[in-house]
Design a protein around this motif. Structure first.
Motif, PDB file in Angstrom:
ATOM      1  N   HIS A 128       0.832  -1.213   0.000  1.00 46.98           N
ATOM      2  CA  HIS A 128       0.000   0.000   0.000  1.00 46.98           C
ATOM      3  C   HIS A 128       0.858   1.250   0.000  1.00 46.98           C
ATOM      4  N   LYS A 129       0.316   2.312  -0.608  1.00 45.39           N
ATOM      5  CA  LYS A 129       0.931   3.627  -0.453  1.00 45.39           C
ATOM      6  C   LYS A 129      -0.111   4.572   0.144  1.00 45.39           C
ATOM      7  N   ARG A 130       0.363   5.702   0.618  1.00 46.53           N
ATOM      8  CA  ARG A 130      -0.519   6.631   1.324  1.00 46.53           C
ATOM      9  C   ARG A 130      -0.422   8.016   0.701  1.00 46.53           C
ATOM     10  N   GLU A 131      -1.594   8.620   0.465  1.00 45.73           N
ATOM     11  CA  GLU A 131      -1.630   9.951  -0.132  1.00 45.73           C
ATOM     12  C   GLU A 131      -2.407  10.865   0.816  1.00 45.73           C
ATOM     13  N   CYS A 132      -1.775  11.995   1.155  1.00 44.31           N
ATOM     14  CA  CYS A 132      -2.345  12.877   2.177  1.00 44.31           C
ATOM     15  C   CYS A 132      -2.646  14.253   1.592  1.00 44.31           C
ATOM     16  N   PHE A 133      -3.823  14.756   1.892  1.00 43.62           N
ATOM     17  CA  PHE A 133      -4.203  16.116   1.516  1.00 43.62           C
ATOM     18  C   PHE A 133      -4.349  16.915   2.807  1.00 43.62           C
ATOM     19  N   VAL A 134      -3.498  17.932   2.940  1.00 45.75           N
ATOM     20  CA  VAL A 134      -3.344  18.599   4.232  1.00 45.75           C
ATOM     21  C   VAL A 134      -3.616  20.097   4.099  1.00 45.75           C
ATOM     22  N   VAL A 135      -4.417  20.623   5.019  1.00 48.11           N
ATOM     23  CA  VAL A 135      -4.636  22.072   5.107  1.00 48.11           C
ATOM     24  C   VAL A 135      -3.837  22.576   6.312  1.00 48.11           C
ATOM     25  N   LEU A 136      -2.933  23.535   6.059  1.00 50.67           N
ATOM     26  CA  LEU A 136      -2.092  24.059   7.139  1.00 50.67           C
ATOM     27  C   LEU A 136      -2.782  25.205   7.854  1.00 50.67           C
ATOM     28  N   LYS A 137      -2.473  25.330   9.141  1.00 55.77           N
ATOM     29  CA  LYS A 137      -2.852  26.542   9.856  1.00 55.77           C
ATOM     30  C   LYS A 137      -1.970  27.688   9.370  1.00 55.77           C
ATOM     31  N   GLU A 138      -2.452  28.895   9.542  1.00 56.19           N
ATOM     32  CA  GLU A 138      -1.670  30.049   9.085  1.00 56.19           C
ATOM     33  C   GLU A 138      -0.307  30.064   9.773  1.00 56.19           C
ATOM     34  N   GLY A 139       0.728  30.254   8.975  1.00 53.26           N
ATOM     35  CA  GLY A 139       2.070  30.365   9.530  1.00 53.26           C
ATOM     36  C   GLY A 139       2.764  29.048   9.793  1.00 53.26           C
ATOM     37  N   ALA A 140       2.070  27.913   9.557  1.00 56.56           N
ATOM     38  CA  ALA A 140       2.694  26.609   9.820  1.00 56.56           C
ATOM     39  C   ALA A 140       3.776  26.325   8.775  1.00 56.56           C
ATOM     40  N   ASP A 141       4.748  25.516   9.165  1.00 59.19           N
ATOM     41  CA  ASP A 141       5.881  25.208   8.284  1.00 59.19           C
ATOM     42  C   ASP A 141       5.599  23.911   7.518  1.00 59.19           C
ATOM     43  N   PRO A 142       5.397  24.012   6.207  1.00 60.64           N
ATOM     44  CA  PRO A 142       5.044  22.805   5.435  1.00 60.64           C
ATOM     45  C   PRO A 142       6.118  21.720   5.496  1.00 60.64           C
ATOM     46  N   VAL A 143       7.386  22.140   5.518  1.00 56.81           N
ATOM     47  CA  VAL A 143       8.462  21.133   5.544  1.00 56.81           C
ATOM     48  C   VAL A 143       8.404  20.339   6.846  1.00 56.81           C
ATOM     49  N   ALA A 144       8.182  21.036   7.950  1.00 59.20           N
ATOM     50  CA  ALA A 144       8.114  20.354   9.244  1.00 59.20           C
ATOM     51  C   ALA A 144       6.913  19.414   9.299  1.00 59.20           C
ATOM     52  N   VAL A 145       5.785  19.871   8.775  1.00 60.36           N
ATOM     53  CA  VAL A 145       4.580  19.030   8.786  1.00 60.36           C
ATOM     54  C   VAL A 145       4.792  17.788   7.913  1.00 60.36           C
ATOM     55  N   GLU A 146       5.332  17.996   6.724  1.00 58.40           N
ATOM     56  CA  GLU A 146       5.556  16.856   5.817  1.00 58.40           C
ATOM     57  C   GLU A 146       6.497  15.837   6.461  1.00 58.40           C
TER      58      GLU A 146
END
Lengths: 325, 325
Positions: free
Chosen positions: A195-213
């Motif tokens: 299996h593979k996993r695909e994520c669709f993510v909405v960030l809070k304002e100012g959140a760091d996408p690299v850290a979340v990923e």
């Protein structure tokens, strides 16, 4: 006429409510909730009661369908409610099924009720597919692939990450692995290869996408063992494109017979637009089986393995022999 | 240990014999035949007896698996043998199932035996797929496609044509129809739109190929309603390329839930290298269920609809709960 009631009114509760309408031999007594009943409006307009009102419905409900979660609701609710009602649940923590079964069985037997745990499609119809296939092809190997579909547990895990406003996670079978098994091969597959996993993510304002990923992709058990893709999207896109709860998957068994190298493939596939509506539909069919066993004086806890297929049908033996065999 | 015996030793009898070897809880008492037992050599070396020897095996066989044909053998044999043995058959004349059931049920009930009719994959596993799918999606439409596989009945029909030495007929689903249904559509399909037929024919010396081809393509019920292709080949080619008895097919149901237009597809697929070996494997699993019901004092005629999935399994409830649900 089979009198059903719903305990817990979330997505699954609404799925059961919708399913009752498709079964002319079933009627819905009402919905029971832990919330303030005045704050709950049902889709069908059926009445809403407080959980504590249940006591006055003893003898007025044939089967109570429990629509709570497996983590904390059902381990407590199913054994407790099986003392006063015939019940059906969709307990899906595979490792804890024997323990849950024992608790529900003891409660139901002590008071002459019939219960069924772990209904739905996995556990449920997928369990049936695995068992029938193993019964008829004992020399073989089986595979379960899930998806493409939304995993609520994985979506929730992403939502708990700092900086995430909302998220939706899809579990997707790896095409090459699935096709190899469907073609009759019996590969050894690692978690990542299935299996593979695909994520669709909405960030809070100012959140760091690299850290979340990074937090997502390295999360143990949930994502670290999978090839995971992360897409950052807006809340509007999430609501527009990912509002549904589709799911499904495949149970396959490849087996051998005879001395001449003959092989056989058994495949069971589900493609579901709405996981909760389909699960609710399965629970209503299982409630019919529970009610028949209760009426016949067969008490205690059951699973999908213990009910004959005819038990789930509203049709007579004559109709089944003439039209379904 | 479950003691099985085989009545009738053709392709299906050999399939059952092979299946017994894959089931460690089953043992084969022997094969019973209408032929001279000295002229019959079994694959496994198990003993061969005359049909008339059966009388001395009363009480020594748990389940007798009947491997005769549905046209003339089983309507006579199953009710007769159900008086002295628990029996399983693969009676597959769909229109006559209610009549056959009544005869076998009366015989088995009168003498406290348990019987199962119409085991195999269609009727059998395909019937289960249709019934489970209908139970959980009452608002829907189902489809059965057969093949690609060898139809013995259609091959026999060609062999009866003047000038034909031998023949093999394949039933093949029409790809466009199958794919439309698998994608969730619910088309109305004519006979011709669902299946096509491909025939490999060996002519007798001097036979007229045009006359044979016309006789095939215009044969009522068997071929006239289908798009049929006829290939003339040599006996060597027939033996080299068409010796197997593969079969399989698809049961699909597309159904609706709720008010939001949600759709669901349930698919069950079989791809079988050997129709008789797979059918034999199903019959052995069903024999286990018959034996369990007999042991529990539940007599009379059953079908696949009446046996719980756990009845077909050699595993304990504990094993099923822990590993299969």
């Amino acid at each position: 006429m089979m009198k059903l009631a719903i305990f817990g009114y979330g997505n699954l509760g609404r799925g059961v409510e919708a399913a009752v309408k498709k079964n002319p031999d079933a009627t819905l007594v009402g919905v029971f909730t832990r919330r303030d009943p005045k704050a709950v409006k049902t889709v069908s307009g059926c009445p809403v009661y407080k959980e504590s009102d249940l006591a006055s419905f003893k003898g007025k409900i044939d089967v109570l369908i429990l629509c709570g979660g497996s983590a904390t609701d059902l381990p407590e609710q199913t054994p407790r409610l099986a003392k006063d009602f015939c019940v059906v649940d969709s307990f899906d923590t595979h490792a804890k099924i024997p323990e849950h079964f024992a608790a529900v069985n003891a409660a139901a037997k002590a008071t002459n009720h019939t219960a069924l745990i772990s209904g739905g499609w996995d556990p449920g119809l997928f369990s049936l597919a695995r068992l029938y296939a193993t019964n008829v092809l004992p020399d073989g190997k089986d595979y379960t692939f899930w998806g493409k579909g939304v995993s609520q547990g994985h979506s929730d895990a992403i939502r708990r990450i700092d900086g995430v406003l909302d998220a939706r996670q899809y579990t997707i079978p790896v095409e090459e692995a699935l096709e190899a098994v469907r073609a009759g091969e019996c590969p050894e597959l690692s978690t990542r290869e299935k299996h593979k996993r695909e994520c669709f993510v909405v960030l809070k304002e100012g959140a760091d996408p690299v850290a979340v990923e990074t937090a997502i992709k390295t999360m143990p058990a949930y994502f670290a063992d999978y090839d995971t893709t992360v897409h950052f999207i807006s809340l509007e896109e999430l609501k527009r494109d990912h509002a549904g709860l589709p799911h499904g998957g495949f149970v396959l068994r490849n087996g051998n017979t005879g001395n001449a190298g003959n092989k056989h493939t058994i495949e069971f596939r589900l493609a579901l637009d709405s996981n909760p509506e389909f699960t609710g539909s399965v629970l209503v069919a299982l409630a019919r089986g529970v009610y028949k066993h209760f009426t016949a004086g067969d008490y205690g806890c059951k699973t999908v393995f213990d009910l004959a297929p005819a038990d789930l049908s509203p049709l007579s033996r004559e109709e089944l022999l003439a039209h379904y065999l």
